[in-house]
Write a protein that holds these residues in place. Structure first.
Motif, short mmCIF file in Angstrom:
data_model
loop_
_atom_site.label_atom_id
_atom_site.label_comp_id
_atom_site.label_asym_id
_atom_site.label_seq_id
_atom_site.Cartn_x
_atom_site.Cartn_y
_atom_site.Cartn_z
N SER A 2 0.84 -1.20 0.00
CA SER A 2 0.00 0.00 0.00
C SER A 2 0.87 1.25 0.00
CB SER A 2 -0.92 0.01 1.22
OG SER A 2 -0.14 0.11 2.38
N ASN A 3 0.28 2.31 -0.44
CA ASN A 3 0.96 3.60 -0.51
C ASN A 3 0.06 4.61 0.20
OD1 ASN A 3 2.32 5.90 -1.22
ND2 ASN A 3 1.73 5.85 -3.38
N PRO A 4 0.24 4.73 1.53
CA PRO A 4 -0.67 5.55 2.33
C PRO A 4 -0.71 7.01 1.88
CG PRO A 4 0.88 4.32 3.73
CD PRO A 4 1.33 4.14 2.32
N LEU A 5 0.38 7.49 1.32
CA LEU A 5 0.42 8.89 0.88
C LEU A 5 -0.65 9.18 -0.15
CD1 LEU A 5 4.21 9.72 0.50
CD2 LEU A 5 2.56 10.74 2.08
N CYS A 6 -0.96 8.15 -0.95
CA CYS A 6 -1.88 8.36 -2.06
C CYS A 6 -3.18 7.58 -1.84
CB CYS A 6 -1.21 7.91 -3.36
SG CYS A 6 -2.17 8.19 -4.84
N GLY A 7 -3.14 6.57 -0.95
CA GLY A 7 -4.32 5.74 -0.72
C GLY A 7 -4.41 4.55 -1.65
N ASP A 8 -3.28 4.19 -2.27
CA ASP A 8 -3.27 3.05 -3.19
C ASP A 8 -3.13 1.74 -2.41
OD1 ASP A 8 -3.18 4.90 -5.31
OD2 ASP A 8 -1.01 5.02 -5.12
N GLU A 9 -3.88 0.73 -2.85
CA GLU A 9 -3.79 -0.62 -2.28
C GLU A 9 -3.69 -1.60 -3.43
OE1 GLU A 9 -4.12 -1.47 1.04
OE2 GLU A 9 -4.59 0.55 1.79
N GLY A 32 -7.18 2.63 -6.03
CA GLY A 32 -6.27 3.75 -5.86
C GLY A 32 -6.26 4.61 -7.10
N CYS A 33 -5.19 5.38 -7.24
CA CYS A 33 -5.14 6.35 -8.33
C CYS A 33 -4.93 5.65 -9.68
CB CYS A 33 -4.03 7.35 -8.08
SG CYS A 33 -2.39 6.65 -8.24
N SER A 34 -5.13 6.39 -10.74
CA SER A 34 -5.04 5.82 -12.08
C SER A 34 -3.64 5.30 -12.38
CB SER A 34 -5.45 6.86 -13.14
OG SER A 34 -4.68 8.02 -13.01
N ILE A 35 -2.61 5.97 -11.85
CA ILE A 35 -1.24 5.53 -12.13
C ILE A 35 -0.98 4.15 -11.51
CG2 ILE A 35 1.22 6.03 -11.76
CD1 ILE A 35 0.00 8.04 -13.62
N SER A 36 -1.38 3.98 -10.24
CA SER A 36 -1.11 2.70 -9.56
C SER A 36 -1.90 1.57 -10.21
CB SER A 36 -1.45 2.80 -8.06
OG SER A 36 -2.84 2.96 -7.86
N GLN A 37 -3.16 1.82 -10.55
CA GLN A 37 -4.00 0.76 -11.10
C GLN A 37 -3.60 0.43 -12.55
OE1 GLN A 37 -6.15 -0.79 -8.86
NE2 GLN A 37 -5.04 0.63 -7.53
N VAL A 85 6.37 12.42 -6.59
CA VAL A 85 5.41 11.95 -5.61
C VAL A 85 4.56 10.79 -6.17
CG1 VAL A 85 3.56 13.57 -6.17
CG2 VAL A 85 3.84 12.79 -3.81
N ARG A 86 4.50 10.68 -7.51
CA ARG A 86 3.71 9.60 -8.13
C ARG A 86 4.54 8.37 -8.46
NH1 ARG A 86 -1.05 11.75 -9.68
NH2 ARG A 86 -1.88 9.75 -9.09
N VAL A 87 5.85 8.48 -8.32
CA VAL A 87 6.71 7.35 -8.69
C VAL A 87 6.36 6.12 -7.86
CG1 VAL A 87 9.10 6.49 -8.56
CG2 VAL A 87 8.63 8.68 -9.66
N LYS A 88 6.08 6.34 -6.56
CA LYS A 88 5.74 5.20 -5.70
C LYS A 88 4.44 4.53 -6.18
CE LYS A 88 5.78 3.24 -1.27
NZ LYS A 88 5.42 3.35 0.14
N CYS A 89 3.50 5.31 -6.68
CA CYS A 89 2.25 4.77 -7.24
C CYS A 89 2.58 3.78 -8.36
CB CYS A 89 1.37 5.88 -7.79
SG CYS A 89 0.96 7.19 -6.62
N ALA A 90 3.45 4.22 -9.27
CA ALA A 90 3.77 3.41 -10.45
C ALA A 90 4.54 2.15 -10.07
CB ALA A 90 4.57 4.25 -11.45
ZN ZN Z 1 -1.30 6.69 -6.32
#
Ligand code: ZN
Length: 148
Positions: free
Chosen positions: A35-42, A63-68, A125-130
């Motif tokens: 998970s990425n609590p900063l963005c809310g991605d699971e 989560g966000c479009s980048i993570s999914q 800040v979005r790198v962790k999402c990806a």
């Molecule tokens: Zn994200």
């Protein structure tokens, strides 16, 4: 936005709206959650490994479009590869995230749709999402052998 950025945006949104390989996998023996609590991605990643071959990859999450979108692309690309190939692919994505935000021809050939994530490098800040789904895949393959 350049034409390339627009194309990349389209690919990311396409994976986000119509994710590939999303869903449960009761017969998958390996599972990891990140998970990425900063963005809310699971993200949950499930892998069915037969010897050195990744027979099946499924993911679940929100989560966000980048993570999914990254999870969808990861699941699509990693399925059917060897452990070493999947780890090398993850390494290439990680390197791209530390790049200049552009994918050259060689990178595009190697990564396919994943090259559309190149622009994320411009938004630290979005790198962790990806990278979230790749971290989960790495955990699934942790003791599976095969070096990148
Ligand atoms: Zn994200």
């Amino acid at each position: 936005m350049s034409a390339v950025d627009e194309l990349y945006q389209e690919i990311i949104l396409d994976h986000y709206r119509a994710p590939r390989n999303k869903g449960a996998c009761p017969d998958c023996g390996r599972t990891a959650h990140h998970s990425n609590p900063l963005c809310g991605d699971e993200i949950d990643v499930h892998v069915l490994l037969t010897g050195d071959r990744i027979d099946k990859v499924r993911f679940d999450g929100h989560g966000c479009s980048i993570s999914q979108a990254s999870a969808s692309m990861m699941a699509e690309r990693a399925e059917g590869t060897s452990v070493a190939e999947a780890l090398a692919l993850g390494q290439a994505v990680r390197e791209m995230m530390h790049g200049d935000g552009h994918a050259d021809d060689e990178l595009e050939r190697r990564l396919g749709d994943l090259a559309s994530l190149a622009g994320v490098a411009r938004f630290p800040v979005r790198v962790k999402c990806a990278l979230l789904p790749w971290a989960a895949l790495g955990d699934c393959l942790a003791d599976a052998g095969g070096s990148p």
